[in-house]
Motif scaffolding. Structure first.
Motif, short mmCIF file in Angstrom:
data_model
loop_
_atom_site.label_atom_id
_atom_site.label_comp_id
_atom_site.label_asym_id
_atom_site.label_seq_id
_atom_site.Cartn_x
_atom_site.Cartn_y
_atom_site.Cartn_z
N ASP A 60 33.31 5.29 -3.80
CA ASP A 60 33.21 4.41 -4.95
C ASP A 60 31.86 3.70 -4.99
OD1 ASP A 60 34.40 3.14 -7.29
OD2 ASP A 60 34.37 1.31 -6.10
N PHE A 63 29.31 5.87 -6.14
CA PHE A 63 29.51 6.15 -7.55
C PHE A 63 28.80 5.13 -8.43
CE2 PHE A 63 33.15 7.04 -10.74
CZ PHE A 63 32.46 8.11 -11.27
N TRP A 64 28.94 3.85 -8.12
CA TRP A 64 28.38 2.84 -9.02
C TRP A 64 27.17 2.10 -8.46
CZ3 TRP A 64 28.04 -2.10 -7.37
CH2 TRP A 64 28.92 -2.52 -6.37
N ARG A 104 30.70 2.93 -13.50
CA ARG A 104 31.60 4.05 -13.16
C ARG A 104 31.80 4.95 -14.38
NH1 ARG A 104 34.58 -0.17 -10.67
NH2 ARG A 104 34.37 -0.05 -8.42
N ARG A 108 30.62 8.80 -14.68
CA ARG A 108 31.61 9.84 -14.98
C ARG A 108 31.15 10.66 -16.17
NH1 ARG A 108 37.04 10.76 -13.67
NH2 ARG A 108 37.04 8.95 -12.32
N THR A 121 30.43 13.14 -8.41
CA THR A 121 31.04 12.13 -7.56
C THR A 121 32.42 11.73 -8.05
OG1 THR A 121 28.85 11.36 -6.96
CG2 THR A 121 30.67 9.88 -6.46
N HIS A 122 32.62 11.66 -9.37
CA HIS A 122 33.94 11.26 -9.88
C HIS A 122 35.01 12.29 -9.51
CE1 HIS A 122 34.49 13.91 -13.46
NE2 HIS A 122 33.18 13.92 -13.46
N HIS A 125 35.88 11.56 -5.90
CA HIS A 125 36.71 10.35 -5.84
C HIS A 125 38.14 10.67 -6.28
CE1 HIS A 125 38.43 6.53 -7.20
NE2 HIS A 125 37.70 6.00 -6.23
#
Length: 171
Positions: A60, A63-64, A104, A108, A121-122, A125
């Motif tokens: 996560d 991700f962000w 995020r 995405r 990455t999403h 996750h």
């Protein structure tokens, strides 16, 4: 005469460059699926070893937060006085929840990934989030000895980042 040799060299090398370029592209296409599967397997191993909470938190934050750290270091590192890594941790901790959520969604939509060998990455996750919750197989030891061992390298790297950022101001 030198210009003629240069042009002749370009003409002779051009077909070789094409062949090597095609070969490189073919290798990437052949290995693409295998490297994607390897990344998913590594994520599943991290889930088993570190547990659900740590594995999902790691993905996560990647991700962000990671996509914005280069911008942060590029624009703010020259102003840091003291511990760069503390400043980076503070920057990440201070990002408001709504901004994390916005990042995020943007990641995405753009199918953000670490590099071309990694799946978006999403998707990584989502794979981990869809698995049953697991406790870590390995518990983190006391971190003080590890931190002490890494301190000198971390300090050197931080100094280099800050020095480069300051030098870039005068280019």
């Amino acid at each position: 005469m030198d210009g003629d040799n240069l042009t002749f060299g370009k003409i002779v090398v051009a077909p070789l460059r094409l062949v090597v370029g095609w070969f490189h592209t073919a290798l990437e296409l052949i290995t693409y699926r295998a490297t994607q599967r390897a990344e998913y397997r590594a994520d599943l191993i991290s889930l088993r070893v570190a547990g659900s909470a740590a594995a999902l938190t790691s993905i996560d934050k990647g991700f962000w937060a990671l996509p914005h750290l280069a911008d942060y270091l590029g624009t703010q590192a020259h102003q840091v006085r003291g511990d760069l890594w503390a400043a980076v941790r503070s920057y990440v901790a201070d990002v408001p929840q709504d901004e994390r959520d916005r990042r995020r969604v943007a990641a995405r939509q753009r199918e953000l990934r670490v590099d071309t060998t990694h799946p978006p990455t999403h998707l990584r996750h989502d794979l981990l989030a869809g698995r049953p919750y697991t406790e870590p197989m390995v518990r983190a030891p006391r971190m003080e000895p590890i931190d002490r061992e890494l301190d000198e390298a971390a300090r050197r790297i931080a100094n280099e980042i800050v020095d480069n950022a300051r030098a870039a101001l005068y280019m």
